[in-house]
Design an enzyme around this catalytic site. Structure first.
Site, PDB file in Angstrom:
ATOM      1  N   ASN A  10     -12.982 -18.105   2.210  1.00  0.00           N
ATOM      2  CA  ASN A  10     -11.563 -17.819   2.417  1.00  0.00           C
ATOM      3  C   ASN A  10     -11.396 -17.392   3.867  1.00  0.00           C
ATOM      4  OD1 ASN A  10      -8.953 -16.872   2.484  1.00  0.00           O
ATOM      5  ND2 ASN A  10      -9.151 -15.466   0.761  1.00  0.00           N
ATOM      6  N   LYS A  17     -13.804 -14.284   4.346  1.00  0.00           N
ATOM      7  CA  LYS A  17     -14.415 -13.767   3.123  1.00  0.00           C
ATOM      8  C   LYS A  17     -15.276 -14.860   2.506  1.00  0.00           C
ATOM      9  CE  LYS A  17     -10.553 -10.706   1.931  1.00  0.00           C
ATOM     10  NZ  LYS A  17      -9.498 -10.415   0.921  1.00  0.00           N
ATOM     11  N   ARG A  90     -10.458 -21.747   0.054  1.00  0.00           N
ATOM     12  CA  ARG A  90      -9.077 -21.378  -0.236  1.00  0.00           C
ATOM     13  C   ARG A  90      -8.227 -21.794   0.955  1.00  0.00           C
ATOM     14  NH1 ARG A  90      -5.901 -15.989   1.009  1.00  0.00           N
ATOM     15  NH2 ARG A  90      -3.990 -16.404  -0.125  1.00  0.00           N
ATOM     16  N   HIS A 179      -0.196 -17.316  -4.000  1.00  0.00           N
ATOM     17  CA  HIS A 179      -1.007 -16.630  -5.021  1.00  0.00           C
ATOM     18  C   HIS A 179      -1.222 -17.511  -6.249  1.00  0.00           C
ATOM     19  CE1 HIS A 179       0.581 -12.578  -3.295  1.00  0.00           C
ATOM     20  NE2 HIS A 179      -0.607 -12.844  -2.786  1.00  0.00           N
ATOM     21  N   HIS A 207       1.512 -10.288  -9.568  1.00  0.00           N
ATOM     22  CA  HIS A 207       0.385 -10.048  -8.659  1.00  0.00           C
ATOM     23  C   HIS A 207       0.837  -9.037  -7.609  1.00  0.00           C
ATOM     24  CE1 HIS A 207      -3.298 -11.371  -6.360  1.00  0.00           C
ATOM     25  NE2 HIS A 207      -2.602 -10.747  -5.418  1.00  0.00           N
ATOM     26  N   GLY A 209      -0.377  -6.533  -4.670  1.00  0.00           N
ATOM     27  CA  GLY A 209      -1.380  -6.070  -3.718  1.00  0.00           C
ATOM     28  C   GLY A 209      -0.677  -5.867  -2.399  1.00  0.00           C
ATOM     29  N   ASN A 210      -1.408  -5.965  -1.281  1.00  0.00           N
ATOM     30  CA  ASN A 210      -0.745  -5.870   0.011  1.00  0.00           C
ATOM     31  C   ASN A 210       0.258  -7.009   0.163  1.00  0.00           C
ATOM     32  OD1 ASN A 210      -0.498  -4.514   2.583  1.00  0.00           O
ATOM     33  ND2 ASN A 210      -1.357  -6.358   3.474  1.00  0.00           N
ATOM     34  N   ARG A 240       5.369  -6.327   4.568  1.00  0.00           N
ATOM     35  CA  ARG A 240       6.379  -7.381   4.581  1.00  0.00           C
ATOM     36  C   ARG A 240       7.643  -6.932   3.860  1.00  0.00           C
ATOM     37  NH1 ARG A 240       2.549 -12.204   2.523  1.00  0.00           N
ATOM     38  NH2 ARG A 240       0.860 -10.707   2.708  1.00  0.00           N
ATOM     39  N   ALA A 282      -0.606   1.478  -0.925  1.00  0.00           N
ATOM     40  CA  ALA A 282       0.042   2.126  -2.069  1.00  0.00           C
ATOM     41  C   ALA A 282      -0.606   3.459  -2.420  1.00  0.00           C
ATOM     42  CB  ALA A 282       0.014   1.196  -3.282  1.00  0.00           C
ATOM     43  N   ARG A 283      -1.921   3.548  -2.240  1.00  0.00           N
ATOM     44  CA  ARG A 283      -2.607   4.809  -2.542  1.00  0.00           C
ATOM     45  C   ARG A 283      -2.121   5.927  -1.628  1.00  0.00           C
ATOM     46  NH1 ARG A 283      -8.324   1.838  -2.156  1.00  0.00           N
ATOM     47  NH2 ARG A 283      -7.102   0.983  -0.425  1.00  0.00           N
ATOM     48  N   GLY A 329      -4.646  -5.826  -6.556  1.00  0.00           N
ATOM     49  CA  GLY A 329      -5.174  -4.488  -6.275  1.00  0.00           C
ATOM     50  C   GLY A 329      -4.324  -3.357  -6.804  1.00  0.00           C
ATOM     51  N   GLU A 332      -3.717  -3.927 -10.901  1.00  0.00           N
ATOM     52  CA  GLU A 332      -4.880  -3.639 -11.740  1.00  0.00           C
ATOM     53  C   GLU A 332      -5.235  -2.154 -11.776  1.00  0.00           C
ATOM     54  OE1 GLU A 332      -8.177  -6.090 -10.522  1.00  0.00           O
ATOM     55  OE2 GLU A 332      -6.875  -7.845 -10.325  1.00  0.00           O
ATOM     56  N   GLU A 385      -9.831 -14.991  -8.336  1.00  0.00           N
ATOM     57  CA  GLU A 385      -9.477 -16.220  -7.626  1.00  0.00           C
ATOM     58  C   GLU A 385     -10.713 -17.014  -7.214  1.00  0.00           C
ATOM     59  OE1 GLU A 385      -5.714 -15.410  -5.019  1.00  0.00           O
ATOM     60  OE2 GLU A 385      -6.741 -13.495  -5.333  1.00  0.00           O
TER      61      GLU A 385
END
Length: 397
Positions: A10, A17, A90, A179, A207, A209-210, A240, A282-283, A329, A332, A385
């Site tokens: 990816n 990745k 990907r 996604h 979905h 996540g960031n 975003r 988010a954390r 992220g 889940e 994924e």
């Protein structure tokens, strides 16, 4: 050793990745990340047998190429050279050209590069990774798996923008969605968990996540999704903005903002970061909320409210609903964010199971709420994924 190992790559604009996936078991045998490409501190790291190793990447030249060259020597040193059967890439944007996974040849690579106008941050990087991998693994079949492909089943009324149709004909301006591999995977897993045929199922997959998106999946096919022509549309995200009045762009440019300033703000300085002025994570937002930070609380409320609005609106494309499926992220792992989203859906009858919601975290799936009104559940399904990409490749060998 298994003969079903696939190297999944990816490529991002400044990162790469990778993972070696057993397409039968779904296990990631090796996983790693090259990051900070273009900077002196560029590194490559990987995990194998529970141990993490990190190295610097050569400072000069093409970092994607350097990272993949190091990946080749890593694969050799771990003894996987003869066990990898394919390389799966990907690719973010396939436009209307690619509606499914394809084996890569020169023509496919040229088309991926041509589609860079639609994904200027992603497709050029994807092409770099593909080129480097072809050079490094010339004898292995290589496949492109597109984020947009799953959404090519959307009906015309769902993907058509309310603008001059000539802009679609001339430039391909329409809703594409992203996604796709994640929405595809979790909708299939949800059907298995609930023991219903995917061909007779209805899901709203979420979905978070960031980057974040919602998808209406009927009978295994995407019917609508929140991201649009680019991944900027839809939900508020880490940095975003998501959906805004396009008149804001004209307003800011009349105030002296440049085009680059406007789109830098929308892509990199909005979302959680923009509303909270603290963090895009988010954390961090939840931690600041606990400390009484009002703007963090506002970011939390805006995000959860908008996700709930999208979920409710995606009842429209469906003829049945079996489950709302959280993944990604945030989806889940954050029981607090999920609970607030579902509380906003109380008119649809959803009642949160606090114990189930607490347990469905950190890789654990589970049902977290039920609606007797709709005869549906809300659930958590961890996405995978990389496994989708690996299996797509093996199916085409």
């Amino acid at each position: 050793m298994s003969n079903s190992y696939v190297l999944v790559i990816n490529s991002g604009s400044s990162s790469l990745k990778f993972a070696i996936i057993d397409s039968v078991s779904g296990d990631a045998i090796v996983s790693g990340l090259g990051e900070c490409f273009g900077l002196p501190e560029a590194t490559i790291s990987w995990k194998f047998n529970g141990e993490k190793t990190q190295e610097a990447i050569e400072a000069q030249g093409n970092h994607h190429q350097h990272a993949i060259k190091r990946l080749v020597t890593l694969i050799e040193s771990l003894g996987f050279t003869n066990d990898i059967v394919a390389v799966g890439h990907r690719v973010v944007h396939g436009g209307e050209k690619f509606t499914s996974t394809v084996k890569i040849d020169n023509q496919v690579l040229t088309e991926i590069e041509r589609l860079s106008d639609l994904a200027p941050l992603h497709n050029p990087a994807g092409a770099k990774g593909i080129e480097a991998a072809i050079e490094a693994f010339p004898n292995l079949p290589q496949f492109a798996v597109f984020d947009t492909a799953f959404h090519q089943t959307m009906p015309t009324k769902a993907f058509t923008a309310g603008i001059d149709k000539d802009l679609y004909t001339e430039y391909g301006i329409r809703r594409y969605g992203f996604h796709g591999t994640s929405h595809f995977y979790v909708s299939r897993q949800a059907a298995k968990i609930l023991d219903i045929p995917v061909e007779k199922s209805g899901f709203i997959t979420v979905h978070l996540g960031n980057g974040a998106s919602v998808c209406a999946v009927q009978n295994g096919k995407s019917k609508d999704t929140s991201m649009g022509f680019t991944p900027l549309a839809g939900l508020m995200m880490g940095t975003r903005s998501g959906d805004i009045d396009p008149g804001i762009l004209e307003f800011l440019m009349k105030k002296g903002w440049s085009q680059d300033q406007v789109f830098d703000m929308l892509n990199k300085k909005s979302g959680f970061l923009g509303v909270s002025h603290i963090t895009s994570d988010a954390r961090g937002i939840l931690e600041a909320m606990e400390q009484g930070h009002e703007d963090a609380k506002l970011a939390f409320e805006v995000f959860t409210y908008r996700v709930a609005k999208y979920i409710a609106s995606y009842l429209i494309p469906l003829t049945s609903l079996d489950a709302i499926v959280f993944t990604g992220g945030i989806g889940e792992n954050s029981n607090i964010i999920r609970e607030e989203i579902l509380n906003n859906l109380s008119l649809l009858g959803f009642v949160v199971d606090s114990e189930g919601n607490d347990k469905a975290r950190f890789g654990n799936e589970g049902i977290i709420a039920r609606s007797e009104l709709l005869g549906a559940v809300a659930m958590v399904v961890p996405t995978n994924e990389e496994l989708v990409i690996a299996r797509e490749c093996v199916e085409r060998l």
